[in-house]
Design an enzyme around this catalytic site. Sequence first.
Site, PDB file in Angstrom:
ATOM      1  N   ASP A 199       0.871  -1.171   0.000  1.00 26.99           N
ATOM      2  CA  ASP A 199       0.000   0.000   0.000  1.00 26.99           C
ATOM      3  C   ASP A 199       0.917   1.233   0.000  1.00 26.99           C
ATOM      4  O   ASP A 199       1.506   1.583   1.021  1.00 26.99           O
ATOM      5  CB  ASP A 199      -0.887  -0.045   1.252  1.00 26.99           C
ATOM      6  N   LYS A 225      -3.273  12.387  -3.086  1.00 26.39           N
ATOM      7  CA  LYS A 225      -2.235  12.657  -2.081  1.00 26.39           C
ATOM      8  C   LYS A 225      -0.934  13.097  -2.756  1.00 26.39           C
ATOM      9  O   LYS A 225       0.061  13.334  -2.101  1.00 26.39           O
ATOM     10  CB  LYS A 225      -1.970  11.396  -1.248  1.00 26.39           C
TER      11      LYS A 225
HETATM   12  N1  PLP Z   1      -3.528   3.554   2.836  1.00 25.94           N
HETATM   13  C1  PLP Z   1      -2.921   4.517   3.533  1.00 25.94           C
HETATM   14  C2  PLP Z   1      -1.617   4.227   4.206  1.00 25.94           C
HETATM   15  C3  PLP Z   1      -3.510   5.789   3.615  1.00 25.94           C
HETATM   16  O1  PLP Z   1      -2.915   6.742   4.325  1.00 25.94           O
HETATM   17  C4  PLP Z   1      -4.741   6.019   2.963  1.00 25.94           C
HETATM   18  C5  PLP Z   1      -5.409   7.323   3.087  1.00 25.94           C
HETATM   19  O2  PLP Z   1      -5.135   8.122   3.944  1.00 25.94           O
HETATM   20  C6  PLP Z   1      -5.302   4.981   2.235  1.00 25.94           C
HETATM   21  C7  PLP Z   1      -4.676   3.768   2.196  1.00 25.94           C
HETATM   22  C8  PLP Z   1      -6.590   5.169   1.526  1.00 25.94           C
HETATM   23  O3  PLP Z   1      -6.426   6.028   0.445  1.00 25.94           O
HETATM   24  P1  PLP Z   1      -7.687   6.517  -0.396  1.00 25.94           P
HETATM   25  O4  PLP Z   1      -8.677   7.047   0.584  1.00 25.94           O
HETATM   26  O5  PLP Z   1      -7.115   7.551  -1.294  1.00 25.94           O
HETATM   27  O6  PLP Z   1      -8.204   5.333  -1.136  1.00 25.94           O
END
Ligand code: PLP
Length: 406
Positions: A199, A225
């Site tokens: 991730d 992000k």
């Molecule tokens: N994984 C991590 C480590 C994150 O910080 C986030 C969001 O803050 C996500 C997954 C989820 O990302 P998204 O909401 O853009 O799908």
Amino acid sequence: MEDIEKIRAEYPILDRMIYGRPLVYLDNTATSQTPDCVVNSIVSGYTQTKANVHRGVHTLSMEATELQESARRRVKDFINAPSTEEIIFTRGTTESINLVAAAYGGAFLRDGDEIILSVMEHHSNIVPWQLLQRRADIRIRVIPIREDGSLDMDEYRALFNEHTRFVSVCHASNVLGTVNPVKEIVAEAHAHGIPVLIDGAQAAPHLKIDVQDIDADFYAFSAHKMYGPAGVGVLYGKRKLLEIMPPYQGGGEMIESVSFEKTTYAELPYKFEAGTPDFIGIAAFHQAINYMERLGIEKIAAHEHELLEYTTRRMLDEIPGMRIFGTAPGKCAIISFLVDGEHHYDMGMLLDKLGIAVRTGHHCAQPLMTALGIEGTVRASFAVYNTKEECDRFLTALRRVSEMLR
Ligand code: PLP
């Protein structure tokens, strides 16, 4: 950062006043702001080239398709993927992980199988795997962390057994900032013949990503992000795995031919891209990647680290009772903290009144909060457009809020 004023000029939102004070935006981990070059791409997409992709012979449709496909080539180069067939556009990291959990996990995980996650995972790398547990009796094993917020790699190695079938961990923690040794994590899993999803939601905005060097089987990240638009993300997957996985969703774009008797699926990557994608957002993401590379990812990271170190040191020196969660060397520019006896929510609300945008709460990482024995933290996080003056304003506000609450 050189030319910081020039950089800031590309973000009109940074000129906003909040309760009569200039905004200090320190919630970049949740989402970063978007520069004009990316916004202009969205405007141009809607005013000049909007047409559905992959279905038209007319000029606009061909232009829109080329914009999307050139974004795919750009993403491939950006993460050093071997081919564009391995770049799937999704709605974000969450959808990318759900895709793998549902398609790979749904097809290949069985009763009694185990998967390994870490205690610092975002809910989006926990819940998709729990949804799988409705279909099969799968056990989730959890890698713990050490005192400084780094993963306990000895415990990780000890979790493998004959039932282990998959590993899914974050490259960087959205709470602790810890950057995990993903190459080592992948190598260990591969030594057991186990595929790994990384991730990369918090790593891709700050680190140079090379999926071949990491040898990740899957790598997920979100455009919003990374100075890009909301609603666009990427799943990189190794071709040999994507090919054996069934589709995630059905619909247009992902088929080769359809009849009521038998449907055949499109080639990669379209097999996993059912329905009309956010092709305008995807083209804008291309501009966001260009933007990051123009500034230089190493330079962005160096600037953020300077702010991180400066702010961390002063917080610890100047605010009595300051506790920072996550102190691993090389961490990302994220400071999660609590001040003794003061509630994170009250701090966040009062900081907002002083123009400072920080996030409070569990940050979608409740199991980590449980492991730390807390309910939540205040989190300040930095991006390329933040300045030392903003850190000073944050520190002044923090001192004031902390005194008020005490
Ligand atoms: N994984 C991590 C480590 C994150 O910080 C986030 C969001 O803050 C996500 C997954 C989820 O990302 P998204 O909401 O853009 O799908």
